[in-house]
Design a protein around this motif. Sequence first.
Motif, short mmCIF file in Angstrom:
data_model
loop_
_atom_site.label_atom_id
_atom_site.label_comp_id
_atom_site.label_asym_id
_atom_site.label_seq_id
_atom_site.Cartn_x
_atom_site.Cartn_y
_atom_site.Cartn_z
N SER A 1 0.61 -1.05 -0.01
CA SER A 1 0.03 -0.07 0.44
C SER A 1 0.83 1.11 -0.01
O SER A 1 1.97 1.17 0.32
N LYS B 1 -1.04 2.89 3.78
CA LYS B 1 -0.54 2.77 4.61
C LYS B 1 -0.78 2.46 5.95
O LYS B 1 -0.88 1.63 6.82
N ASP C 1 1.66 5.75 0.96
CA ASP C 1 1.78 6.04 2.10
C ASP C 1 0.55 6.42 2.93
O ASP C 1 0.20 6.06 3.92
N ASN D 1 -1.98 -0.80 7.74
CA ASN D 1 -1.81 -1.37 9.41
C ASN D 1 -2.18 -1.77 10.73
O ASN D 1 -2.42 -3.06 11.21
#
Length: 570
Positions: free
Chosen positions: A111, A116, A113, A120
Amino acid sequence: MSTTLSVGETPQITPGSLENASLVTWTEILNQTEQLGKEKQRIANEFGLQIADQVHGVEVRYEELRKRYATYNDKLVEDRDNYYSELKKAKSSYDSTCQTMENQRMKASKSFDRSKEKANRKMEDKEIDMNNKKNVYLIKLNVANRLKEKYYHEDVPELLDGLQQLNEARVTMLNMFWNKAVDLEKSCYQRCIGNLDSMAAIVAQNKPSLDSAMFAKHNIASWNEPPDFLYEPSPIWHDDENMIVNNDAVLQFLRKRLSEASRTLDDKTAATESRYEDLRRVMEEKQNASPNKSNSFIITLGKHVNALQALTTLDTERLIQQVEVETIELAANGKDLSALPEPEKKKRGFLGLGKKRHHKPQTQQQAANPDGGGIERTTSQASSAGAASVNATAGAHHATSFLSSLVGRSKSKKTTTSSPTANDPTKPMAKALYGYTAQGDDELNLEEGQEMNVLEPDDGSGWANVQIGGQTGLVPAAYIETVTQPSESSSSLNSSGKKKGPAVAPKKGAKKVTYMIALYDYDAQSSDELTIRAGDKIVVISEDQGDGWTEGELNAMSGMFPTAYAKLAS
């Protein structure tokens, strides 16, 4: 039929010598009967009525009982295999979550930025779910091993003992009918007395245990217990066999499971003890029963197999909960699960959407006036409430046996000074309500009814500094009560039987604890609420925030309860 009686339908080895067993006895009976065939024609009708019909009736009853043992065996195998199936399902579910976790990890690694961080977070949620599935799998793995051990070391031997007793009782009954036939012939044929005595002698040698030993020798091959189930790591997510206890989310899951398992364990333990008493009484009845009385003995054997099956089923359920508790307790390795914060409660929606419905607490006047719609507490209701409170306390006390390794206490050491050998009459006096065993050097042992001087009363920490004889130290404040005058004899309290103290002693060095006393009974309406009974002393975890609800803890359980149902303890 006679061969089957001694060595079964499919013997594993050559029958060999059958001396003094039922087959030899039966063969001798047939030989003697053939010699006396013509003389016995006159008593053929007596044989039909007094021997043949009775043997058939006993055979039907014993065969029915044997089928019940077979059904019991099938149930044991079914229960065992069902839990093995649950183990496979838990393993499959764990593998699936591992695959999902791996997919999410790969997605997160690819993925950009902006997304991401979101990826996560999802990966963290997937990891928690995966860890929970793993813990469930490990729990069921341990349970399956324990059930397997119980099946091969307890259930199967008990079943075999019952079948052996059934067979020996059948042989005993058969001997009785043979002797009866012998008596009939002896009374009718004095000329054949020598032959008939031979029949009686051979029957007397036919011990019920001989056929059982011979049947076991020819039919029971050696067998070995299969190996224990072992942890199998997922081929996708490589991990070891240790349970995951490294974050609060997983510990919350284990805490809830431990609480549910301990409550169920208490119930199953009490039920198992009751069933064991039933089985013990039936076994005593069976020992006193005589196989010669066929009807009563068959009824007794029927009671035995019913009691044994009921006890085995309950004990299996108890063992499942015990293994779960032991597994979680071992995995926690000293972590204080009871000190974990409760999961965050969902906020109530606009216009009360999602708000829990609760009964409006009645005032004291309404409670005293049943016509006014209040709460009417009759004598029987009060007794029921008291009994429920005692049962809850007893359950919590029992739970401490396996929670003791999880509940930590921060001790604040108090300095002890030298004291005279006798209690100081100028200090307030107190009396021990329960026995207590000191858990540290700064504590004192208590015996129920023991008197003491209170040097420092409870300051809100739940502990009091007292003097007993020439010793001073800390004791739980809930275990003592202040008295105006010393008792005439503290031993009189012990004569009525010891009482059980509070389930868990308070933590030392903790912040000041606020208590509330329940005014009315309240039954929890959901899993995040707390059941209370009038007179209960509740530890306040979180005070009322203006919504009419207080969070408290009682009997090792925490939850919300209506503020109006209790008052602050003085």
